[in-house]
Design an enzyme around this catalytic site. Structure first.
Site, short mmCIF file in Angstrom:
data_model
loop_
_atom_site.label_atom_id
_atom_site.label_comp_id
_atom_site.label_asym_id
_atom_site.label_seq_id
_atom_site.Cartn_x
_atom_site.Cartn_y
_atom_site.Cartn_z
N LEU A 1 68.09 -9.42 21.87
CA LEU A 1 69.16 -9.72 20.92
C LEU A 1 70.52 -9.29 21.43
O LEU A 1 71.51 -9.33 20.69
CB LEU A 1 68.87 -9.07 19.57
CG LEU A 1 67.61 -9.56 18.85
CD1 LEU A 1 67.48 -8.90 17.50
CD2 LEU A 1 67.60 -11.08 18.71
N GLY A 2 70.60 -8.88 22.68
CA GLY A 2 71.88 -8.54 23.29
C GLY A 2 72.64 -9.79 23.70
O GLY A 2 72.30 -10.92 23.32
N GLN A 3 73.66 -9.60 24.52
CA GLN A 3 74.56 -10.69 24.87
C GLN A 3 73.85 -11.83 25.60
O GLN A 3 74.18 -12.99 25.41
CB GLN A 3 75.70 -10.15 25.76
CG GLN A 3 76.74 -11.20 26.11
CD GLN A 3 77.80 -10.67 27.07
OE1 GLN A 3 77.54 -9.75 27.84
NE2 GLN A 3 78.99 -11.23 27.03
N LEU A 4 72.86 -11.50 26.43
CA LEU A 4 72.28 -12.51 27.31
C LEU A 4 70.91 -13.01 26.88
O LEU A 4 70.51 -14.11 27.24
CB LEU A 4 72.18 -11.95 28.74
CG LEU A 4 73.50 -11.58 29.39
CD1 LEU A 4 73.26 -10.90 30.73
CD2 LEU A 4 74.36 -12.82 29.60
N LYS B 1 71.72 2.07 36.63
CA LYS B 1 71.55 0.79 37.30
C LYS B 1 71.27 0.96 38.80
O LYS B 1 70.47 0.22 39.38
CB LYS B 1 72.78 -0.09 37.08
CG LYS B 1 72.88 -0.65 35.67
CD LYS B 1 71.65 -1.47 35.30
CE LYS B 1 71.74 -2.09 33.93
NZ LYS B 1 70.50 -2.83 33.57
N TYR C 1 75.57 4.72 32.67
CA TYR C 1 75.19 3.31 32.79
C TYR C 1 75.08 2.93 34.27
O TYR C 1 74.08 2.35 34.71
CB TYR C 1 76.21 2.45 32.07
CG TYR C 1 76.00 0.95 32.18
CD1 TYR C 1 74.83 0.37 31.70
CD2 TYR C 1 76.97 0.14 32.73
CE1 TYR C 1 74.64 -1.00 31.77
CE2 TYR C 1 76.80 -1.24 32.80
CZ TYR C 1 75.63 -1.80 32.32
OH TYR C 1 75.45 -3.16 32.40
N GLY D 1 64.99 -6.43 24.99
CA GLY D 1 66.40 -6.33 24.62
C GLY D 1 67.00 -7.69 24.38
O GLY D 1 68.17 -7.95 24.68
N ILE E 1 80.48 -10.45 31.83
CA ILE E 1 79.97 -11.73 31.32
C ILE E 1 80.71 -12.10 30.03
O ILE E 1 80.82 -11.28 29.11
CB ILE E 1 78.46 -11.65 31.05
CG1 ILE E 1 77.72 -11.22 32.32
CG2 ILE E 1 77.95 -13.00 30.56
CD1 ILE E 1 77.93 -12.12 33.51
N ARG F 1 65.50 -4.61 16.92
CA ARG F 1 66.32 -4.96 15.77
C ARG F 1 65.77 -6.21 15.09
O ARG F 1 65.05 -7.00 15.68
CB ARG F 1 67.76 -5.21 16.21
CG ARG F 1 68.49 -3.97 16.71
CD ARG F 1 69.91 -4.31 17.10
NE ARG F 1 69.98 -5.15 18.28
CZ ARG F 1 70.95 -6.03 18.53
NH1 ARG F 1 71.89 -6.23 17.63
NH2 ARG F 1 70.95 -6.74 19.66
#
Length: 373
Positions: free
Chosen positions: A64-67, A199, A195, A62, A225, A90
């Site tokens: 290409l996500g925010q982090l 988690k 979600y 994952g 974040i 992606r």
């Protein structure tokens, strides 16, 4: 084993022959009975200790996500460009593709993911593939597949191949019956989003694999974040990123949470630093496998006031989104992260004023501030 192979082949053909054209509806299925691995009842795995000359081989799912992109950049500086592989389903932008190794990796494809780990001699795995809170509520079946089935694949592969595994958790892992101010590491957790449920599931499964099989599982509960490098991606706390983009582009910002909604937040550099620190911490220093981490806590109104110190003409209005507001009202207002600070020396660098100044410096607001002046 011919019978088992024939059954497996028949199931595969049946799944592939489905007439549904919706793309994601068919989740790759791996039957436990014919899994290429079986964890022995007395298995004991221990992660490798790396010297300065023997860096870990890292895979980020994952990515290409925010982090993910920021984490890859940090880890490549520390461990070398070719030792950190970024992956996603992606297509990456050119600057990301040419910045270091990138491969296609679908966490729902167990065989492909396993091949990636084996062929690239992966030793550390950062598992960032997930659907966020608001997006997950809009597509629960997809969130269940990505956030839970994908996790199971990652756990099995990490245990089999002796990986050090990091899976992020979140403020969303708590619910309306959790203590909110502050929220300790250990308390009741009854989230009301897929979600959050996924988690909590990840936290418990990771701890189970650690105590049952010796998997070196490590987890941090992230607050909201904030990053200048990415666009908002469907999270409940994304208003705290959107306000900066809108302040620069239009001078008008509409917030989808109430002005007094207090949530814990963190600048991305602190988040990435904490992630690396907990992964490098000696195993004997960790008294738990899942830690809260925190830096600051503020409301939309407090953030807007700080932003207006830089862009005085910013107009702020509120149009509350009921779904996001209900989610935010079930989350912690402040994190108690004393265990992280005690066990592995966690300490944040950015408070609210530093956060706002840094965001504007990265987003190039100098011209707009000059015009305002």
């Amino acid at each position: 084993m011919p019978i088992v192979k024939n059954v497996s082949r028949a199931v595969s053909q049946l799944l592939q022959s489905s007439g549904c054209g919706c793309g994601i509806s068919i989740v790759p299925v791996r039957c436990i009975g014919v899994s290429p691995r079986q964890v022995a009842s007395d298995a004991s795995f221990h992660s490798v200790t790396f010297s300065e000359s023997d860096h870990p081989r890292v895979l980020i799912t994952g990515g290409l996500g925010q982090l993910g992109v920021g984490l890859a950049k940090l880890l490549r500086k520390r461990f070398g460009k070719n030792n950190v592989i970024l992956s996603d389903i992606r297509k990456p932008a050119d600057n990301i593709f040419y910045s270091g190794p990138f491969i296609y990796a679908d966490i729902l494809d167990y065989k492909n993911l396993r091949e990636i780990v084996v062929n690239n001699r992966i030793t550390w795995l950062f598992h960032y593939s997930a659907l966020l809170s608001a997006v997950g509520e809009a597509n629960v079946p997809l969130a269940r597949a990505v956030n839970i089935t994908g996790l199971h694949n990652v756990l099995d592969i990490a245990a089999e191949h002796n990986l050090r595994l990091f899976v992020p958790s979140t403020i969303g892992a708590f619910g309306p019956t959790s203590p909110r101010d502050p929220t300790p590491d250990l308390c009741i957790q009854r989230p009301r989003t897929i979600y959050g449920v996924s988690k909590v599931h990840a936290e418990l499964m990771g701890e189970y694999y650690h105590y049952r099989y010796g998997l070196d599982f490590r987890c941090l509960r992230y607050p909201g974040i904030i990053s200048a490098d990415s666009q908002p991606g469907g999270g409940t706390t994304d208003y705290a990123v959107q306000i900066f983009h809108d302040a620069i582009k239009t001078g008008k910002f509409q917030c989808n949470l109430k002005p007094d909604t207090r949530l814990p937040m963190m600048y991305i550099d602190d988040c990435l630093k904490a992630t690396l620190e907990v992964m490098e911490a000696p195993a004997e220093a960790l008294t738990m496998r899942t830690y809260n981490i925190s830096a600051m806590s503020f409301t939309p109104e407090e953030l807007a006031q700080e932003v207006q110190k830089h862009v005085p003409e910013l107009e702020v209005t509120y149009n509350v989104d009921k779904v996001r507001q209900a989610i935010a009202d079930s989350w912690p207002m402040n994190f108690d992260d004393r265990n992280a600070r005690r066990d592995w020396g966690w300490k944040h660098d950015y408070d609210l004023p530093e956060l706002v100044t840094t965001m504007f410096s990265f987003l190039g607001s100098d011209s707009r501030i000059a015009q305002a002046n």
